[in-house]
Scaffold this motif. Structure first.
Motif, PDB file in Angstrom:
ATOM      1  N   PRO A 189     110.107  53.232   8.801  1.00  0.00           N
ATOM      2  CA  PRO A 189     110.201  51.908   8.157  1.00  0.00           C
ATOM      3  C   PRO A 189     109.158  51.697   7.038  1.00  0.00           C
ATOM      4  CG  PRO A 189     109.159  51.383  10.411  1.00  0.00           C
ATOM      5  CD  PRO A 189     109.555  52.732  10.390  1.00  0.00           C
ATOM      6  N   HIS A 190     107.590  52.322   7.324  1.00  0.00           N
ATOM      7  CA  HIS A 190     106.692  52.043   6.205  1.00  0.00           C
ATOM      8  C   HIS A 190     106.936  53.012   4.897  1.00  0.00           C
ATOM      9  CE1 HIS A 190     105.289  54.780   9.318  1.00  0.00           C
ATOM     10  NE2 HIS A 190     104.569  55.060   8.238  1.00  0.00           N
ATOM     11  N   VAL A 191     108.025  54.043   5.027  1.00  0.00           N
ATOM     12  CA  VAL A 191     108.184  54.953   4.014  1.00  0.00           C
ATOM     13  C   VAL A 191     109.522  54.336   3.119  1.00  0.00           C
ATOM     14  CG1 VAL A 191     108.279  57.272   3.158  1.00  0.00           C
ATOM     15  CG2 VAL A 191     106.862  56.601   5.059  1.00  0.00           C
ATOM     16  N   SER A 192     109.396  54.145   2.039  1.00  0.00           N
ATOM     17  CA  SER A 192     110.482  53.674   1.113  1.00  0.00           C
ATOM     18  C   SER A 192     111.266  54.908   0.340  1.00  0.00           C
ATOM     19  CB  SER A 192     110.272  52.584   0.148  1.00  0.00           C
ATOM     20  OG  SER A 192     109.479  52.912  -0.602  1.00  0.00           O
ATOM     21  N   ARG A 193     110.441  56.095  -0.001  1.00  0.00           N
ATOM     22  CA  ARG A 193     110.995  56.843  -0.879  1.00  0.00           C
ATOM     23  C   ARG A 193     110.034  58.246  -0.456  1.00  0.00           C
ATOM     24  NH1 ARG A 193     109.479  59.767  -5.191  1.00  0.00           N
ATOM     25  NH2 ARG A 193     107.518  58.627  -5.355  1.00  0.00           N
ATOM     26  N   PRO A 201     108.145  79.310   0.679  1.00  0.00           N
ATOM     27  CA  PRO A 201     108.174  79.058   2.131  1.00  0.00           C
ATOM     28  C   PRO A 201     106.807  78.406   2.802  1.00  0.00           C
ATOM     29  CG  PRO A 201     109.166  81.054   2.006  1.00  0.00           C
ATOM     30  CD  PRO A 201     108.569  80.757   0.550  1.00  0.00           C
ATOM     31  N   GLY A 202     106.900  77.102   3.421  1.00  0.00           N
ATOM     32  CA  GLY A 202     105.711  76.522   3.962  1.00  0.00           C
ATOM     33  C   GLY A 202     104.972  75.898   3.095  1.00  0.00           C
ATOM     34  N   VAL A 203     105.140  75.820   1.583  1.00  0.00           N
ATOM     35  CA  VAL A 203     104.480  75.369   0.674  1.00  0.00           C
ATOM     36  C   VAL A 203     104.988  74.062  -0.111  1.00  0.00           C
ATOM     37  CG1 VAL A 203     102.850  75.147  -1.246  1.00  0.00           C
ATOM     38  CG2 VAL A 203     102.892  77.036   0.392  1.00  0.00           C
ATOM     39  N   GLN A 204     104.751  72.810   0.308  1.00  0.00           N
ATOM     40  CA  GLN A 204     105.518  71.722  -0.190  1.00  0.00           C
ATOM     41  C   GLN A 204     104.834  70.821  -1.266  1.00  0.00           C
ATOM     42  OE1 GLN A 204     106.166  69.823   3.716  1.00  0.00           O
ATOM     43  NE2 GLN A 204     107.997  70.732   3.959  1.00  0.00           N
ATOM     44  N   LEU A 205     105.530  70.211  -2.249  1.00  0.00           N
ATOM     45  CA  LEU A 205     105.126  69.354  -3.225  1.00  0.00           C
ATOM     46  C   LEU A 205     105.776  68.158  -2.925  1.00  0.00           C
ATOM     47  CD1 LEU A 205     105.153  71.403  -6.630  1.00  0.00           C
ATOM     48  CD2 LEU A 205     103.312  71.107  -5.268  1.00  0.00           C
ATOM     49  N   THR A 206     105.055  67.038  -2.535  1.00  0.00           N
ATOM     50  CA  THR A 206     105.386  65.827  -1.865  1.00  0.00           C
ATOM     51  C   THR A 206     104.964  64.526  -2.859  1.00  0.00           C
ATOM     52  OG1 THR A 206     103.963  65.417  -0.316  1.00  0.00           O
ATOM     53  CG2 THR A 206     105.484  66.987   0.261  1.00  0.00           C
ATOM     54  N   SER A 207     105.991  63.436  -2.696  1.00  0.00           N
ATOM     55  CA  SER A 207     105.800  62.202  -3.435  1.00  0.00           C
ATOM     56  C   SER A 207     106.371  61.204  -2.459  1.00  0.00           C
ATOM     57  CB  SER A 207     106.155  62.145  -4.639  1.00  0.00           C
ATOM     58  OG  SER A 207     105.988  61.140  -5.379  1.00  0.00           O
ATOM     59  N   LEU A 208     105.569  60.198  -1.924  1.00  0.00           N
ATOM     60  CA  LEU A 208     105.894  59.091  -0.973  1.00  0.00           C
ATOM     61  C   LEU A 208     105.534  57.963  -1.642  1.00  0.00           C
ATOM     62  CD1 LEU A 208     104.705  60.398   2.553  1.00  0.00           C
ATOM     63  CD2 LEU A 208     106.923  60.629   1.521  1.00  0.00           C
ATOM     64  N   ALA A 216     102.816  45.596  -0.642  1.00  0.00           N
ATOM     65  CA  ALA A 216     102.681  46.272  -1.767  1.00  0.00           C
ATOM     66  C   ALA A 216     103.052  47.704  -1.497  1.00  0.00           C
ATOM     67  CB  ALA A 216     100.980  46.313  -2.370  1.00  0.00           C
ATOM     68  N   VAL A 217     103.706  48.214  -2.695  1.00  0.00           N
ATOM     69  CA  VAL A 217     104.277  49.879  -2.575  1.00  0.00           C
ATOM     70  C   VAL A 217     103.030  50.737  -3.287  1.00  0.00           C
ATOM     71  CG1 VAL A 217     105.991  51.378  -3.037  1.00  0.00           C
ATOM     72  CG2 VAL A 217     106.563  49.133  -2.502  1.00  0.00           C
ATOM     73  N   HIS A 218     102.616  51.748  -2.399  1.00  0.00           N
ATOM     74  CA  HIS A 218     101.699  52.651  -2.961  1.00  0.00           C
ATOM     75  C   HIS A 218     102.267  54.258  -3.003  1.00  0.00           C
ATOM     76  CE1 HIS A 218      98.508  49.799  -2.633  1.00  0.00           C
ATOM     77  NE2 HIS A 218      99.025  49.501  -1.523  1.00  0.00           N
ATOM     78  N   THR A 219     102.126  54.876  -4.092  1.00  0.00           N
ATOM     79  CA  THR A 219     102.830  55.998  -4.286  1.00  0.00           C
ATOM     80  C   THR A 219     101.689  57.250  -3.805  1.00  0.00           C
ATOM     81  OG1 THR A 219     104.444  55.323  -5.713  1.00  0.00           O
ATOM     82  CG2 THR A 219     103.985  57.859  -5.884  1.00  0.00           C
ATOM     83  N   PHE A 220     101.861  58.137  -3.013  1.00  0.00           N
ATOM     84  CA  PHE A 220     101.006  59.202  -2.674  1.00  0.00           C
ATOM     85  C   PHE A 220     101.866  60.341  -2.876  1.00  0.00           C
ATOM     86  CE2 PHE A 220     100.021  55.833   0.173  1.00  0.00           C
ATOM     87  CZ  PHE A 220      98.543  55.763   0.016  1.00  0.00           C
ATOM     88  N   GLU A 221     101.026  61.263  -3.719  1.00  0.00           N
ATOM     89  CA  GLU A 221     101.680  62.639  -4.084  1.00  0.00           C
ATOM     90  C   GLU A 221     100.418  63.708  -3.441  1.00  0.00           C
ATOM     91  OE1 GLU A 221     101.831  63.122  -8.166  1.00  0.00           O
ATOM     92  OE2 GLU A 221     103.412  61.658  -8.324  1.00  0.00           O
ATOM     93  N   ALA A 222     101.007  64.708  -2.645  1.00  0.00           N
ATOM     94  CA  ALA A 222     100.279  65.640  -2.134  1.00  0.00           C
ATOM     95  C   ALA A 222     100.868  66.880  -1.952  1.00  0.00           C
ATOM     96  CB  ALA A 222     100.220  65.277  -0.689  1.00  0.00           C
ATOM     97  N   VAL A 223      99.934  68.032  -2.038  1.00  0.00           N
ATOM     98  CA  VAL A 223     100.517  69.492  -1.651  1.00  0.00           C
ATOM     99  C   VAL A 223     100.322  69.808  -0.150  1.00  0.00           C
ATOM    100  CG1 VAL A 223     100.249  71.732  -2.204  1.00  0.00           C
ATOM    101  CG2 VAL A 223      99.948  70.307  -3.883  1.00  0.00           C
TER     102      VAL A 223
END
Length: 322
Positions: A189-193, A201-208, A216-223
């Motif tokens: 429930p605390h992740v909206s997108r 394979p096994g390497v992900q570019l992500t944005s949450l 408040a909504v906070h955007t997190f980008e990670a590898v």
């Protein structure tokens, strides 16, 4: 067949820090993801104090590259020679050395030398490799100088902590929950997108997009670099918060005789300038380093524990359903 030409480049920067401090930063590549922005993860394979072999992942121009490296460390001469084992095309070979030269009390010169060859010696490829080497080398030296010159305060700016939960369910289901980050909005429930791109394979570019306790909504980008066989997912935020210079972490799924232990580990380098700017707004009036450390520990821990508890519920519910 044309003989590949060896190309060389040399860079140097003067640092207002003791030579031993600077050498220590160069010697421990496992800390580079915190200290050097493009570095995502370093997986040390062998190390005996003199010979160092590791696998490194780096983010450059939106693309994650990785290679094996071998280094020979000479602490007496403060010299480290390195050679990439699997350079990326069109590079045929890449190596060089780091040298730290004392300049007097509390000062030194950090020197980085490169030598490389390019398949086919095509001028455009050589120019591209030279430009990339030049850009990354200058950025690394500038960043390492900045970190080294904070050496008297570095222990206070570094923060490492972990949270864990015990789960009575299959380790495979727990790992699968953590791996399938693209499904998190439907599961947490605390992740909206959530957006994820796995270009290799096994390497992900992500944005949450994550909802905080105040709505408040906070955007997190990670590898993220995933190791399913060992139940580990290593990650680094590429869009840190205003009070954080670098934030890395690891999800570990460890089966044992009691079930599964799941650990969320965090390593953080705080940003002094950001703490001053955030005082009175994010941290409260008059806040300083202690408040910043507490804020990061509380917010990151809250997200980790919520994620781990939901991963456990997912695995345990699946077992009961079966």
């Amino acid at each position: 067949m044309a003989v590949e030409r060896v190309h060389r480049a040399e860079y140097a920067v003067d640092v207002a820090a003791p030579a031993g401090v600077v050498y220590g930063l160069i010697a421990d590549t496992t800390q580079w993801p915190l200290f050097v922005p493009p570095s995502i993860h370093v997986e040390r394979l062998d190390f005996d104090g003199f010979q160092d072999r590791f696998h490194m992942w780096v983010l450059a121009n939106g693309t994650v590259r990785s290679w094996l490296s071998h280094r020979t460390l000479d602490a007496t001469r403060r010299r480290i020679e390195f050679r990439q084992g699997t350079p990326a095309d069109p590079i045929s070979s890449m190596g060089g050395c780091w040298t730290v030269e004392p300049l007097g009390e509390g000062r030194c010169r950090l020197r980085l030398e490169h030598d490389f060859t390019v398949a086919g010696n095509r001028p455009a490829d050589v120019a591209g490799v030279r430009e990339a080497t030049d850009t990354s080398s200058r950025a690394e030296l500038a960043r390492l100088r900045e970190i080294a010159e904070r050496w008297t305060r570095l222990d206070d700016l570094l923060l490492t902590f972990e949270d864990s939960v015990r789960i009575h369910g299959p380790a495979e289901l727990v790992y699968d929950f953590l791996y399938r980050i693209g499904d998190w909005p439907a599961l947490m429930p605390h992740v909206s997108r959530a957006e994820v791109a796995e270009l290799q394979p096994g390497v992900q570019l992500t944005s949450l997009d994550v909802l905080s306790a105040d709505g408040a909504v906070h955007t997190f980008e990670a590898v993220r670099v995933c190791f399913p066989h060992s139940g580990r997912i290593l990650w680094k935020h590429t869009l840190p918060s205003p009070i954080v210079d670098a934030h890395t972490g690891e999800w570990s799924v460890i089966p044992d005789e009691e079930g599964v232990l799941v650990i969320a580990q965090h390593s953080v380098l705080l940003r002094e300038e950001g703490i001053e700017e955030a005082a009175g707004k994010l941290l409260g009036a008059g806040a300083g380093l202690a408040q910043a450390r507490g804020h990061v520990r509380a917010t990151a821990g809250r997200f980790s524990l919520a994620t781990l508890e939901l991963a456990g519920r997912h695995a345990e519910t699946a077992v009961r359903t079966l």
